[in-house]
Motif scaffolding. Structure first.
Motif, mmCIF file in Angstrom:
data_model
loop_
_atom_site.group_PDB
_atom_site.id
_atom_site.type_symbol
_atom_site.label_atom_id
_atom_site.label_comp_id
_atom_site.label_asym_id
_atom_site.label_seq_id
_atom_site.Cartn_x
_atom_site.Cartn_y
_atom_site.Cartn_z
ATOM 1 N N GLY A 1 -32.431 -34.459 56.999
ATOM 2 C CA GLY A 1 -31.948 -35.532 57.855
ATOM 3 C C GLY A 1 -30.883 -35.040 58.810
ATOM 4 O O GLY A 1 -30.433 -33.898 58.732
ATOM 5 N N GLY A 2 -30.450 -35.904 59.706
ATOM 6 C CA GLY A 2 -29.419 -35.535 60.666
ATOM 7 C C GLY A 2 -29.916 -34.503 61.657
ATOM 8 O O GLY A 2 -31.107 -34.205 61.734
ATOM 9 N N GLY A 3 -28.996 -33.935 62.410
ATOM 10 C CA GLY A 3 -29.379 -32.940 63.411
ATOM 11 C C GLY A 3 -28.569 -31.675 63.322
ATOM 12 O O GLY A 3 -28.540 -30.874 64.264
ATOM 13 N N TYR A 4 -27.934 -31.444 62.179
ATOM 14 C CA TYR A 4 -27.025 -30.300 62.040
ATOM 15 C C TYR A 4 -27.732 -29.076 61.501
ATOM 16 O O TYR A 4 -28.457 -29.150 60.508
ATOM 17 N N ASN A 5 -27.507 -27.926 62.160
ATOM 18 C CA ASN A 5 -27.926 -26.626 61.661
ATOM 19 C C ASN A 5 -26.687 -25.745 61.567
ATOM 20 O O ASN A 5 -25.916 -25.634 62.515
ATOM 21 N N GLN A 6 -26.495 -25.121 60.434
ATOM 22 C CA GLN A 6 -25.279 -24.345 60.175
ATOM 23 C C GLN A 6 -25.239 -23.050 60.983
ATOM 24 O O GLN A 6 -26.198 -22.295 61.017
ATOM 25 N N HIS A 7 -24.089 -22.781 61.600
ATOM 26 C CA HIS A 7 -23.800 -21.484 62.208
ATOM 27 C C HIS A 7 -22.951 -20.698 61.219
ATOM 28 O O HIS A 7 -21.906 -21.182 60.763
ATOM 29 N N SER A 8 -23.383 -19.492 60.887
ATOM 30 C CA SER A 8 -22.706 -18.668 59.878
ATOM 31 C C SER A 8 -21.907 -17.591 60.607
ATOM 32 O O SER A 8 -22.484 -16.622 61.109
ATOM 33 N N LEU A 9 -20.599 -17.755 60.638
ATOM 34 C CA LEU A 9 -19.753 -16.989 61.542
ATOM 35 C C LEU A 9 -19.004 -15.853 60.852
ATOM 36 O O LEU A 9 -18.812 -15.852 59.632
ATOM 37 N N TYR A 10 -18.571 -14.899 61.681
ATOM 38 C CA TYR A 10 -17.666 -13.835 61.276
ATOM 39 C C TYR A 10 -16.372 -14.020 62.057
ATOM 40 O O TYR A 10 -16.398 -14.175 63.284
ATOM 41 N N LEU A 11 -15.239 -14.016 61.356
ATOM 42 C CA LEU A 11 -13.939 -14.131 61.990
ATOM 43 C C LEU A 11 -13.090 -12.918 61.656
ATOM 44 O O LEU A 11 -13.284 -12.284 60.606
ATOM 45 N N ALA A 12 -12.150 -12.587 62.545
ATOM 46 C CA ALA A 12 -11.283 -11.435 62.338
ATOM 47 C C ALA A 12 -9.847 -11.797 62.670
ATOM 48 O O ALA A 12 -9.581 -12.720 63.449
ATOM 49 N N THR A 13 -8.901 -11.061 62.088
ATOM 50 C CA THR A 13 -7.489 -11.243 62.387
ATOM 51 C C THR A 13 -7.169 -10.602 63.734
ATOM 52 O O THR A 13 -7.899 -9.747 64.236
ATOM 53 N N ASP A 14 -6.021 -10.994 64.289
ATOM 54 C CA ASP A 14 -5.559 -10.363 65.523
ATOM 55 C C ASP A 14 -5.263 -8.881 65.306
ATOM 56 O O ASP A 14 -5.471 -8.051 66.201
ATOM 57 N N THR A 15 -4.805 -8.525 64.103
ATOM 58 C CA THR A 15 -4.539 -7.120 63.788
ATOM 59 C C THR A 15 -5.822 -6.304 63.834
ATOM 60 O O THR A 15 -5.851 -5.193 64.382
ATOM 61 N N ALA A 16 -6.895 -6.850 63.267
ATOM 62 C CA ALA A 16 -8.172 -6.127 63.267
ATOM 63 C C ALA A 16 -8.734 -5.972 64.671
ATOM 64 O O ALA A 16 -9.236 -4.902 65.034
ATOM 65 N N THR A 17 -8.650 -7.027 65.481
ATOM 66 C CA THR A 17 -9.239 -6.943 66.827
ATOM 67 C C THR A 17 -8.476 -5.985 67.729
ATOM 68 O O THR A 17 -9.054 -5.429 68.671
ATOM 69 N N THR A 18 -7.197 -5.763 67.445
ATOM 70 C CA THR A 18 -6.416 -4.855 68.292
ATOM 71 C C THR A 18 -6.359 -3.434 67.731
ATOM 72 O O THR A 18 -6.492 -2.463 68.476
ATOM 73 N N ARG A 19 -6.172 -3.305 66.424
ATOM 74 C CA ARG A 19 -5.989 -1.972 65.832
ATOM 75 C C ARG A 19 -7.265 -1.370 65.263
ATOM 76 O O ARG A 19 -7.306 -0.159 64.991
ATOM 77 N N LYS A 20 -8.268 -2.205 65.049
ATOM 78 C CA LYS A 20 -9.496 -1.712 64.416
ATOM 79 C C LYS A 20 -10.728 -2.051 65.249
ATOM 80 O O LYS A 20 -11.791 -2.353 64.715
#
Length: 320
Positions: A205-224
């Motif tokens: 039912g409904g119209g929702y389909n799940q998006h399965s995301l990856y998130l990162a810290t600001d430290t990871a995006t800058t240093r890694k």
């Protein structure tokens, strides 16, 4: 209907164990080639165990330490505390977390799942969504599973009660008749269906389909940054193996999720494992956050962020 004390105790114990595990292995900021990844044990992020088993992370020059979590809510708590560099979470808890931790970034959309169902007991007199009226639906509140249940009930104009049940307690709650139905993500959804056997009925039912995301810290995006690029290159290859339903990929997911291979043969085709991060995710996160405010998961006084700038696709292959 209240969640039984023993179920609540089990949920709290597992959550405490997960946080304890992370605390013992905080993200390693001293090594830019190492990523500590909070992994929700769910086929939605099946690329991770597939890449691990195939040695694809090593191939792309990144060391990955994986810590398991029962849901994205706990994984995101660890990420916000910088106990992990990367976390997996569905779109609903992500939308809420970014209102409190705007330094985090969504760095990938790992899969889209179209297989959400409310699993009910036929013996409770349930054959359709309409039959859920006045019934109890167990679900981990604040998650994508809860949103799917609410969306399905709203679309059918059905008044049912959502009851807090931890992911790992859904099989017990359903089979011991503590609730009339459950709404839960994989692999628990498949486990509930298997446990109920012929008494199970799956309601869409409904119209929702799940998006399965990856998130990162600001430290990871800058240093890694290089490690993140290598991480996603490995996931991209793993996604191709999943799409091809290779035997090695199936084995890796079965070992990680404890789902039987024959059951996974039915579950995995429900997912689109194409790695991407599209701009239209931002307005979807806004819609989910707005719903969360109506549910009390986000305070109504909180100003929702512009989610667009919080999407960072720099670490994905060009064109994703």
């Amino acid at each position: 209907m209240r969640t039984p004390t023993r179920l609540l105790a089990a949920a709290l114990a597992l959550a405490a164990l997960s946080i304890s595990l992370v605390a013992c292995g905080n993200s390693d900021d001293s090594d830019p080639s190492t990523l500590t990844v909070g992994f929700v044990v769910d086929p939605s992020w099946a690329q991770i165990p597939v890449a691990q088993r195939a040695g694809t992370f090593d191939k792309h020059g990144v060391k990955v330490k994986v810590v398991n979590f029962p849901s994205g809510v706990e994984a995101l708590q660890a990420l916000a505390a910088h106990q992990v560099d990367v976390a997996t979470a569905a779109d609903v808890p992500t939308a809420a977390t970014l209102t409190r931790s705007p330094s985090l970034r969504v760095v990938g959309d790992g899969s889209r799942w179209q297989g959400s169902r409310i699993v009910a007991r036929r013996s409770a007199g349930i054959a359709t969504v309409a039959d859920l009226a006045g019934k109890s639906v167990g679900t981990p509140l604040g998650t994508s599973a809860a949103y799917f249940a609410a969306d399905t009930l709203a679309a059918g104009k059905v008044d049912a009660k959502l009851v807090q049940v931890a992911p790992q307690a859904t099989v017990t709650a359903a089979s011991q008749r503590n609730v009339d139905a459950v709404s839960i993500f994989q692999p628990y959804q498949a486990q509930v269906v298997a446990a109920l056997g012929g008494d199970a009925i799956e309601l869409a039912g409904g119209g929702y389909n799940q998006h399965s995301l990856y998130l990162a810290t600001d430290t990871a995006t800058t240093r890694k940054a290089a490690a993140l690029s290598g991480f996603f290159a490995a996931l991209d290859e793993a996604g191709a193996q999943l799409t091809a339903r290779s035997a090695d990929a199936l084995t890796a997911v079965a070992e990680a999720t404890q789902l039987a291979p024959d059951l996974l043969q039915k579950v995995l085709p429900e997912f689109d494992f194409t790695l991407q991060l599209r701009p239209d995710l931002a307005p979807q996160l806004t819609a989910l956050a707005t719903w969360a405010q109506t549910q009390g998961s986000i305070e109504k006084s909180v100003a929702l962020p512009d989610y667009g700038p919080l999407l960072d696709s720099a670490f994905l292959k060009q064109g994703n």
